[in-house]
Design a protein around this motif. Structure first.
Motif, PDB file in Angstrom:
ATOM      1  N   SER A 152      -7.631   1.740   2.637  1.00  0.00           N
ATOM      2  CA  SER A 152      -6.433   1.458   1.868  1.00  0.00           C
ATOM      3  C   SER A 152      -6.274   2.456   0.715  1.00  0.00           C
ATOM      4  CB  SER A 152      -6.587   0.038   1.333  1.00  0.00           C
ATOM      5  OG  SER A 152      -5.397  -0.473   0.935  1.00  0.00           O
TER       6      SER A 152
ATOM      7  N   ARG B 237       0.793  -1.228   0.000  1.00  0.00           N
ATOM      8  CA  ARG B 237       0.000   0.000   0.000  1.00  0.00           C
ATOM      9  C   ARG B 237       0.827   1.279   0.000  1.00  0.00           C
ATOM     10  NH1 ARG B 237      -2.690  -4.155   1.721  1.00  0.00           N
ATOM     11  NH2 ARG B 237      -0.709  -4.626   2.703  1.00  0.00           N
TER      12      ARG B 237
ATOM     13  N   SER C  56       1.144   3.813  -3.084  1.00  0.00           N
ATOM     14  CA  SER C  56       0.555   5.145  -2.865  1.00  0.00           C
ATOM     15  C   SER C  56       1.521   6.238  -3.295  1.00  0.00           C
ATOM     16  CB  SER C  56       0.202   5.332  -1.385  1.00  0.00           C
ATOM     17  OG  SER C  56      -0.819   4.449  -1.013  1.00  0.00           O
TER      18      SER C  56
END
Ligand code: CP
Ligand code: NVA
Length: 321
Positions: free
Chosen positions: A306, A57, A61
């Motif tokens: 998330s 994640r 990101s």
């Protein structure tokens, strides 16, 4: 108020107002992206990402946020830059500061990310250290704001390994924004009080902190139950003991019944062990930290949370560079 040049190491660096500003900015950037509008706030900027631990994640990101905003992101793995082996963190940081406009870093000892910020002279974003996970906490606050409209006064119960980086960051986030935060953990995994004390001295007047081993007391009346994996990266060898002591803290529907709030939601930083589809869960029966019915059920907001990792990371990059 301007946050230009600031690093995000623990979240302690930011005031409650600045955190609110970051969350609002993340929501604005999310709305823009949904409308397929990309303001390219970071055009012609160069960032680097150095991750010494795995990540799904946080790394993605930073990648997507940089791309959306028109920046270039160069990624280094744990074999590429070896802090302190043949070159000091201080020297590497000074080189990186001459090349890059910002540095995302995930590592072990928290002092390394502090040194990177101290010597590079550019914004450094802590993508997780053994002690802190501040970009996660920003996404958690955003998720609470989206769900409830207001963060202040929300009752959030973290259940599981209360000694983790995620919990410490939630304590700081809660203290800044006025959460009613409960840490529900066996005694030996409760946050170290001496360590968190400095974060509590100037806490928002609405902030409440309860640390308890009693699940019934901890989750009573809460708006959300929050979980983390029972073994943080590097702790896998502790699995047998963790299963023994955390078994009563597995998040399930019976635990949600104890909240007395039919609308209570489920949050989790992920990764979660909620079924036996992973090698780790297959080889360690009992390590499931949340049951599949909760994880996959109507209460679960884990994939919204998330996704919010990306919007909040984008906001911190845009606001600090
Ligand atoms: N929650 C989180 O930090 O996930 P990753 O380890 O996949 O980045
Ligand atoms: N406490 C966990 C968080 C993972 C996102 C770890 O440090 O591995």
């Amino acid at each position: 108020m301007s946050m230009k040049g600031m690093s995000l190491l623990t979240l302690e660096e930011f005031s409650g107002d600045q955190i609110t500003q970051l969350i609002d900015r993340a929501i604005e950037l999310k709305n823009l992206k949904q409308a397929r509008k990309f303001p390219k706030n970071l055009e012609n900027r160069n960032f680097c990402l150095v991750f010494l631990k795995p990540s799904t994640r946080t790394r993605t990101s930073f990648v997507v946020a940089s791309c959306d905003e028109g920046a270039h992101l160069e990624i280094f793995g744990h074999e590429d830059i070896r802090f302190g082996i043949k070159e000091s963190v201080k020297d590497i940081a000074r080189v990186m500061g001459r090349m890059f406009d910002g540095i995302a870093f995930r590592g072990y000892d928290h002092s390394v990310v502090e040194d990177l910020a101290r010597y590079s002279g550019v914004p450094v974003w802590n993508g997780l250290s053994d002690d802190h996970h501040p970009t996660q906490a920003l996404a958690d606050l955003m998720s609470l704001k989206e769900e409830f409209g207001e963060i202040r006064g929300r009752k959030l119960a973290f259940v599981g390994d209360g000694s983790s980086n995620v919990v410490r960051s939630l304590v700081i986030a809660g203290a800044k924004t006025g959460l009613d935060f409960r840490v529900v953990s066996p005694t030996e995994l409760q946050p170290d009080r001496a360590t968190i004390e400095p974060y509590l001295t100037a806490a928002d007047p609405d902030f409440r902190l309860t640390i308890t081993e009693d699940v019934t007391e901890g989750v009573a009346g809460c708006d959300a139950i929050y979980g983390d994996i029972w073994l943080s990266m590097g702790e896998e060898h502790l699995v047998k003991h963790r299963i023994e002591i955390l078994e009563p803290y597995r998040i399930d529907e019976a635990m949600f019944a104890k909240t007395g709030n039919a609308k209570a939601i489920f949050l989790h930083c992920l990764p979660a062990l909620h079924d036996d589809e992973t090698e780790f869960a297959k080889s360690h029966p009992g390590v499931i930290d949340v049951t599949d019915d909760v994880f996959e059920g109507a209460r679960s907001r884990v994939f919204d949370q998330s996704e919010n990792r990306m919007h909040t990371i984008k906001a911190i990059m845009v606001e600090t560079v």
